[in-house]
Design a protein around this motif. Structure first.
Motif, PDB file in Angstrom:
ATOM      1  N   UNK A 111       0.759  -1.254   0.000  1.00  9.29           N
ATOM      2  CA  UNK A 111       0.000   0.000   0.000  1.00  9.29           C
ATOM      3  C   UNK A 111       0.779   1.288   0.000  1.00  9.29           C
ATOM      4  N   UNK A 112       2.080   1.249   0.280  1.00  8.98           N
ATOM      5  CA  UNK A 112       2.836   2.500   0.233  1.00  8.98           C
ATOM      6  C   UNK A 112       3.051   2.931  -1.217  1.00  8.98           C
ATOM      7  N   UNK A 113       3.185   4.242  -1.410  1.00  6.34           N
ATOM      8  CA  UNK A 113       3.484   4.780  -2.736  1.00  6.34           C
ATOM      9  C   UNK A 113       4.971   5.081  -2.889  1.00  6.34           C
ATOM     10  N   UNK A 114       5.602   5.417  -1.777  1.00  2.00           N
ATOM     11  CA  UNK A 114       7.037   5.701  -1.769  1.00  2.00           C
ATOM     12  C   UNK A 114       7.603   5.165  -0.470  1.00  2.00           C
ATOM     13  N   UNK A 150       8.405  17.870   6.933  1.00  2.00           N
ATOM     14  CA  UNK A 150       8.488  16.483   6.475  1.00  2.00           C
ATOM     15  C   UNK A 150       8.679  15.555   7.680  1.00  2.00           C
ATOM     16  N   UNK A 151       7.745  14.667   7.945  1.00  2.00           N
ATOM     17  CA  UNK A 151       7.810  13.830   9.147  1.00  2.00           C
ATOM     18  C   UNK A 151       8.611  12.547   8.940  1.00  2.00           C
ATOM     19  N   UNK A 162       9.459   3.598  -5.410  1.00  2.00           N
ATOM     20  CA  UNK A 162       8.166   4.280  -5.513  1.00  2.00           C
ATOM     21  C   UNK A 162       7.460   3.847  -6.789  1.00  2.00           C
ATOM     22  N   UNK A 163       6.176   4.123  -6.814  1.00  2.00           N
ATOM     23  CA  UNK A 163       5.375   3.781  -7.980  1.00  2.00           C
ATOM     24  C   UNK A 163       5.619   4.786  -9.107  1.00  2.00           C
ATOM     25  N   UNK A 164       5.467   4.333 -10.328  1.00  2.00           N
ATOM     26  CA  UNK A 164       5.640   5.223 -11.477  1.00  2.00           C
ATOM     27  C   UNK A 164       4.721   6.429 -11.376  1.00  2.00           C
ATOM     28  N   UNK A 165       3.541   6.238 -10.834  1.00  2.00           N
ATOM     29  CA  UNK A 165       2.578   7.341 -10.727  1.00  2.00           C
ATOM     30  C   UNK A 165       3.169   8.516  -9.959  1.00  2.00           C
ATOM     31  N   UNK A 166       3.962   8.222  -8.912  1.00  2.00           N
ATOM     32  CA  UNK A 166       4.563   9.294  -8.120  1.00  2.00           C
ATOM     33  C   UNK A 166       5.516  10.114  -8.994  1.00  2.00           C
ATOM     34  N   UNK A 187      10.920  14.135  -2.225  1.00  2.00           N
ATOM     35  CA  UNK A 187      10.129  13.713  -1.064  1.00  2.00           C
ATOM     36  C   UNK A 187       9.099  14.774  -0.696  1.00  2.00           C
ATOM     37  N   UNK A 188       9.519  16.030  -0.710  1.00  2.00           N
ATOM     38  CA  UNK A 188       8.620  17.126  -0.357  1.00  2.00           C
ATOM     39  C   UNK A 188       7.415  17.161  -1.302  1.00  2.00           C
ATOM     40  N   UNK A 189       7.657  17.051  -2.585  1.00  2.00           N
ATOM     41  CA  UNK A 189       6.557  17.144  -3.550  1.00  2.00           C
ATOM     42  C   UNK A 189       5.641  15.937  -3.463  1.00  2.00           C
ATOM     43  N   UNK A 190       6.183  14.762  -3.230  1.00  2.00           N
ATOM     44  CA  UNK A 190       5.334  13.589  -3.043  1.00  2.00           C
ATOM     45  C   UNK A 190       4.504  13.722  -1.768  1.00  2.00           C
ATOM     46  N   UNK A 191       5.104  14.279  -0.728  1.00  2.00           N
ATOM     47  CA  UNK A 191       4.390  14.491   0.535  1.00  2.00           C
ATOM     48  C   UNK A 191       3.262  15.494   0.363  1.00  2.00           C
ATOM     49  N   UNK A 192       3.525  16.576  -0.349  1.00  2.00           N
ATOM     50  CA  UNK A 192       2.505  17.589  -0.581  1.00  2.00           C
ATOM     51  C   UNK A 192       1.317  17.040  -1.386  1.00  2.00           C
ATOM     52  N   UNK A 193       1.567  16.039  -2.206  1.00  2.00           N
ATOM     53  CA  UNK A 193       0.495  15.414  -2.996  1.00  2.00           C
ATOM     54  C   UNK A 193      -0.213  14.305  -2.230  1.00  2.00           C
ATOM     55  N   UNK A 194       0.156  14.147  -0.958  1.00  2.00           N
ATOM     56  CA  UNK A 194      -0.503  13.205  -0.047  1.00  2.00           C
ATOM     57  C   UNK A 194      -0.312  11.742  -0.442  1.00  2.00           C
ATOM     58  N   UNK A 195       0.823  11.452  -1.058  1.00  2.00           N
ATOM     59  CA  UNK A 195       1.134  10.051  -1.307  1.00  2.00           C
ATOM     60  C   UNK A 195       1.496   9.380   0.012  1.00  2.00           C
ATOM     61  N   UNK A 196       1.274   8.083   0.055  1.00  2.00           N
ATOM     62  CA  UNK A 196       1.572   7.314   1.264  1.00  2.00           C
ATOM     63  C   UNK A 196       3.066   6.982   1.265  1.00  2.00           C
TER      64      UNK A 196
END
Length: 246
Positions: A111-114, A150-151, A162-166, A187-196
């Motif tokens: 289930x994780x995206x990254x 960033x947590x 990570x998934x290609x979608x990210x 990482x910041x941009x993936x986090x801002x897009x609410x990826x898991x």
């Protein structure tokens, strides 16, 4: 398909070992995979070695860049050439263990995206780096947590999957080319897009004598990182201001 992207510059002594170890880990999974070496026109003949390897190992592909711009630029070139739906990155000198790639796949399958291989979460470790580089690495990650929200314990580590979608979603907004600015921005941009996003503890071992030298120039990369951090901080503050207005 899994696409493993490996930037190279003067790594001719490492690419065969990396190929054999990664194949040994991924082949038992019975999932199609490719190993993309992205070479910045290494003067030591790394590209020629990779080309020879590709003749004996069908999974190996050579991606050649015209000039050396940084590990982030090399990663992006590799992602752009990859065929897989799941991207993984690892250093050519195998400072990180290829066996952790299996754990990365399991995390994405669950289930994780990254997923980030973390040296600084419980169970992770880093050995062999000078105290200056170690303190600098920890400090850069602390700054990313404080200034960008960033947590994550190790948002700067290049060892990740990570998934290609990210990648497809963030690639147009990635401007950093060096390290660690590239991985922090990604990482910041993936986090801002609410990826898991999650972290898995990993062990990092600095390359041994005889396996080349690190290509990261701290004096050159730190100013770039601080400039990247400043730009992302201003963007982050603007984002928070917009949320308050809503």
């Amino acid at each position: 398909m899994i696409s493993v992207v490996i930037p190279t510059y003067n790594e001719r002594s490492n690419v065969e070992r990396a190929t054999l170890e990664i194949e040994g880990v991924l082949q038992p999974l019975r999932v199609p995979f490719e190993i993309l070496f992205v070479d910045d026109k290494s003067p030591d003949g790394t590209a020629e070695v990779i080309q020879h390897l590709s003749e004996e190992h069908p999974a190996v592909r050579l991606v050649t860049k015209e000039k050396k711009e940084g590990i982030g630029a090399a990663h992006m070139a590799g992602f752009g050439a990859a065929h897989g739906g799941m991207f993984m990155t690892i250093d050519a000198d195998l400072s990180q263990s290829p066996h952790d790639l299996v754990r990365f796949k399991e995390a994405l399958d669950n289930g994780l995206d990254l997923v980030i291989g973390s040296r600084y979460t419980k169970g992770g470790a880093m050995h062999g780096k000078s105290w200056v580089r170690h303190v600098g690495s920890v400090g850069m990650n602390v700054l990313s947590r404080v200034l960008l929200g960033l947590p994550y314990g190790d948002a700067s580590h290049t060892f990740r999957a990570f998934r290609r979608e990210v990648y497809d979603r963030v690639k147009k907004d990635i401007h950093s080319k060096g390290h660690p600015s590239f991985t922090i921005e990604f990482t910041y941009r993936a986090h801002r897009l609410h990826y898991r996003i999650g972290e898995i503890p990993v062990r990092f071992q600095e390359r041994s004598k005889g396996y080349g030298a690190s290509k990261v120039n701290i004096l050159r990369e730190v100013p770039k990182y601080l400039w990247c951090l400043l730009k992302l901080r201003l963007e982050f503050l603007g984002y928070r201001a917009q949320r308050r207005e809503v």
